[in-house]
Design a protein around this motif. Structure first.
Motif, PDB file in Angstrom:
ATOM      1  N   CYS A  79       0.700  -1.203   0.069  1.00  0.00           N
ATOM      2  CA  CYS A  79      -0.108  -0.028   0.037  1.00  0.00           C
ATOM      3  C   CYS A  79       0.804   1.290  -0.065  1.00  0.00           C
ATOM      4  N   TRP A 137     -10.189  -5.557   3.370  1.00  0.00           N
ATOM      5  CA  TRP A 137     -10.127  -4.218   3.166  1.00  0.00           C
ATOM      6  C   TRP A 137      -8.753  -3.972   2.848  1.00  0.00           C
ATOM      7  N   LYS A 140      -8.127  -4.925  -1.066  1.00  0.00           N
ATOM      8  CA  LYS A 140      -8.668  -4.024  -1.903  1.00  0.00           C
ATOM      9  C   LYS A 140      -7.788  -2.687  -1.799  1.00  0.00           C
ATOM     10  N   ARG A 141      -7.420  -2.256  -0.728  1.00  0.00           N
ATOM     11  CA  ARG A 141      -6.451  -1.361  -0.831  1.00  0.00           C
ATOM     12  C   ARG A 141      -5.002  -1.597  -1.695  1.00  0.00           C
ATOM     13  N   ILE A 143      -4.641  -3.511  -4.080  1.00  0.00           N
ATOM     14  CA  ILE A 143      -4.974  -3.559  -5.632  1.00  0.00           C
ATOM     15  C   ILE A 143      -5.215  -2.074  -6.014  1.00  0.00           C
ATOM     16  N   GLU A 144      -5.957  -1.333  -5.426  1.00  0.00           N
ATOM     17  CA  GLU A 144      -6.036   0.161  -5.687  1.00  0.00           C
ATOM     18  C   GLU A 144      -4.772   0.779  -5.878  1.00  0.00           C
ATOM     19  N   THR A 145      -4.177   0.653  -4.939  1.00  0.00           N
ATOM     20  CA  THR A 145      -2.638   1.351  -4.954  1.00  0.00           C
ATOM     21  C   THR A 145      -1.687   0.683  -6.255  1.00  0.00           C
ATOM     22  N   ARG A 146      -1.850  -0.319  -6.394  1.00  0.00           N
ATOM     23  CA  ARG A 146      -0.894  -0.986  -7.348  1.00  0.00           C
ATOM     24  C   ARG A 146      -1.626  -0.311  -8.934  1.00  0.00           C
ATOM     25  N   GLU A 147      -2.726  -0.283  -8.951  1.00  0.00           N
ATOM     26  CA  GLU A 147      -3.237   0.395 -10.229  1.00  0.00           C
ATOM     27  C   GLU A 147      -3.111   1.944 -10.247  1.00  0.00           C
ATOM     28  N   GLU A 148      -3.147   2.622  -9.216  1.00  0.00           N
ATOM     29  CA  GLU A 148      -2.824   3.885  -9.167  1.00  0.00           C
ATOM     30  C   GLU A 148      -1.398   4.145  -9.698  1.00  0.00           C
TER      31      GLU A 148
END
Length: 641
Positions: A79, A137, A140-141, A143-148
């Motif tokens: 993250c 949680w 999910k956090r 995966i979102e950080t990797r995409e961003e």
């Protein structure tokens, strides 16, 4: 003798509590119960970690605590959250290390604004029901950080590339854009509307909007388009006049009075024609159209006595029609008129058929041209898609390779292209120079008539210069070939050397392979140890059974006499003494194995400390390398500026 079996029973290695027995010496079986809901939550947690990319959860040799806590540590690290805690996870940790790690994880979660609460004892006790929402949680956090970060890094790399470089397609597009804009502006300048007429001031004001629109169109020379709106043209009108004059000239009978009435459409066309003529009478030519005879001038000349001229012309036409009808009725009957009409209609049908065939041929040609254009368009789109795929693969390769090597390779490729261009320019210059010199020689020969000594010397000098230039060209070619070979050698060397990303990927794969092999090896060793233990236990049990059988068989015979009884007791004492000696040997062997186990455990802990120090050192080294690369790039940017 039943209690003697406990001498040969082995406690499980690494257990702190020994086996418990009842009053009869039997092993107490402890009743254990597994919670199905906890097992389901553990399986869901492992699936989430695998979906997020933590593939160490597949290793069967790891305990559930190592899998879950390792996954939580990996998610927190992924993250990229700024925390002042060292989350160094290691497998098979001691109880103190596990407690410290769980407390650190629990202290980090509120800082990351996790909406779920979790306590250290829930992690140590493997309370998967309360751990599952936290894992969900964190995944999910992560995966979102990797995409961003992936989108950010890609956009940043593209912007950095576009600052200093541009693709050939972009340059070609800019050139074509400038040329297209100039061409469009030129076309607009050439074909802009030009005013030919102007309505006179004394012509009066037009009241309705339609008349004003028609007048404006006529001022810019749009008369033909307006007439075509009603299906009327001067050619069709002339054809009708000729068609009416033809039967009169042939002397045929005129049609009856009912056939000569004008239809409503003809009335409308005639009215529009009169309207346009009336509008044109109020027009005056512009300054650039003064030299031409305009319709307004003709209208002004004829307008004064137009009604009288029309009346006289209509009276003359009626009289001529009457005379021609009388003559035609006298000469030809109705049958001849019908034949002539059929012949004229057949000729018109043949003409229309020829026109139809020509139009069909043109349509076929246009259709074939359209199909060919579609095929070319499909080929162009496929070619563009292939180029886009190759460009994406090249961008991925460029992101994985080293930037310094890429810059060096680009510089070498640019040098090669420049050399090729210089060679081509030099060749064209030499050809032009040779043609010019030959032309000069021919002119001099024609002017002088014959060569003099000076001309011969000049020709020799030209030949020498040509030979020297040719040798120089050959040397340049050899130099260019040598440079091309060097560039090819450098390219092969660059391809042979793996990049940092490839080395990191190889290292990760080797570590995963080593972990899997180590887990499989450990599991195999455990199976071998279990097999040897069970085999020894079987051997001792067989000896015990044989001893008990022999005692049972000789007991009745030994009780028959006192001497046999004494001998039996002495044998029993010898057997008990042998058992005690065997027990002492096994205790001694057990103590030696225990000491060896403690020694190996101490060595293992030392190696774990070294491994922790190694990982920390590698992490610091990578961070320093990253800082070094950033400083080098800044220095290069300053040097370039």
């Amino acid at each position: 003798m039943a209690a003697s079996s406990s001498v040969f029973h082995r406690v499980r290695a690494g257990s702190k509590i020994g086996a418990q027995y009842d009053q009869d010496g039997n092993l107490i079986q402890v009743e254990t119960r597994e919670d199905e809901e906890q097992s389901v939550k553990l399986a869901e947690i492992l699936e989430l970690l695998l979906a997020a990319g933590y593939f160490r959860a597949r290793i069967k040799g790891l305990s559930p605590f190592d899998k879950v806590v390792g996954g939580m540590t990996w998610c927190i690290t992924t993250c990229n959250f700024d925390i002042d805690v060292d989350l160094l996870f290691q497998e098979n940790s001691t109880i103190g290390q596990k407690i410290a790690l769980t407390e650190k994880i629990v202290s980090v979660l509120p800082k990351m604004k996790c909406p779920h609460r979790l306590e250290p004892h829930q992690i140590q006790g493997l309370d998967f029901i309360h751990i599952f929402p936290v894992i969900q949680w964190l995944v999910k956090r992560a995966i979102e950080t990797r995409e961003e970060m992936g989108d950010y890094v890609r956009a940043y790399s593209i912007s950095q590339f576009q600052k200093t470089h541009s693709l050939p397609e972009d340059e070609e597009f800019l050139q074509r854009k400038d040329m297209a804009v100039r061409a469009v502006l030129n076309v607009l300048e050439v074909y802009k509307p030009q005013r030919k007429y102007r309505r006179q001031r004394d012509a009066g004001e037009l009241l309705d909007e339609e008349s004003r629109v028609h007048s404006t169109l006529l001022e810019y020379g749009r008369m033909s388009e307006f007439l075509l709106r009603y299906g009327f043209s001067k050619q069709s009108k002339q054809d009708k006049v000729d068609a009416r004059k033809a039967p009169l000239a042939n002397g045929s009978q005129a049609p009856p009075a009912g056939m000569t009435e004008v239809s409503e459409e003809d009335d409308l066309r005639a009215a529009e024609e009169m309207r346009i003529k009336s509008l044109m009478t109020g027009m005056a030519a512009m300054a650039n159209e003064e030299g031409k005879l305009t319709a307004s001038a003709v209208g002004q000349i004829v307008g004064q006595q137009s009604e009288e001229i029309k009346q006289i012309a209509s009276e003359y036409a009626e009289k001529q029609l009457e005379v021609s009808s009388e003559e035609r009725s006298e000469r030809y009957g109705p049958l001849q008129q019908h034949r002539r009409a059929v012949t004229s209609l057949n000729k018109q049908i043949q003409q229309r058929t020829k026109q139809l065939e020509e139009l069909q041929a043109k349509h076929a040609e246009v259709k074939t041209g359209c199909e060919a254009a579609k095929r070319k368009l499909m080929e162009a789109t496929e070619h563009s898609e292939r180029l886009e795929k190759e460009l994406k693969s090249l961008e991925e390769v460029e992101q994985q390779t080293d930037s310094s090597l890429l810059e060096k390779l680009r510089a070498l490729v640019t040098m090669n292209e420049n050399l090729k261009q210089q060679e081509q320019e030099f060749r064209t210059h030499c050809r032009d120079e040779m043609a010019r010199l030959q032309q000069n020689i021919e002119e001099l020969k024609m002017a002088s008539g014959q060569d003099t000594e000076e001309d011969k010397e000049r020709n020799q000098l030209i030949d020498k210069q040509y030979s020297t230039d040719r040798e120089k060209l050959q040397k340049i070619r050899l130099l260019m070939a040598r440079r091309n070979r060097e560039i090819a050698i450098l390219q092969r060397k660059i391809d042979e050397v793996p990049s940092r990303a490839e080395l990191t990927q190889y290292q990760k794969r080797f570590i995963e392979l080593y972990s899997q092999v180590s887990a499989t090896h450990k599991e195999t060793k455990q199976f071998f140890t279990l097999y040897n233990t069970l085999d020894d236990k079987k051997v001792y049990l067989e000896k015990e059974v044989t001893l008990l059988n022999s005692i049972h068989d000789n007991f009745q015979q030994a009780m028959s006499s006192s001497a046999a009884k004494d001998q039996f007791l002495r044998q029993m004492e010898q057997i008990v003494e042998g058992i005690k000696q065997s027990r002492i040997k096994m205790e001694k062997k057990k103590q030696e194995n225990k000491m060896r186990r403690d020694q190996l455990n101490d060595e293992y802990l030392e190696l774990l400390d070294k491994q922790r120090l190694y990982f920390k050192t590698v992490k610091d080294f990578k961070e320093e390398c990253r800082k070094n690369e950033m400083l080098l790039s800044k220095l290069r940017a300053k040097g370039a500026s």
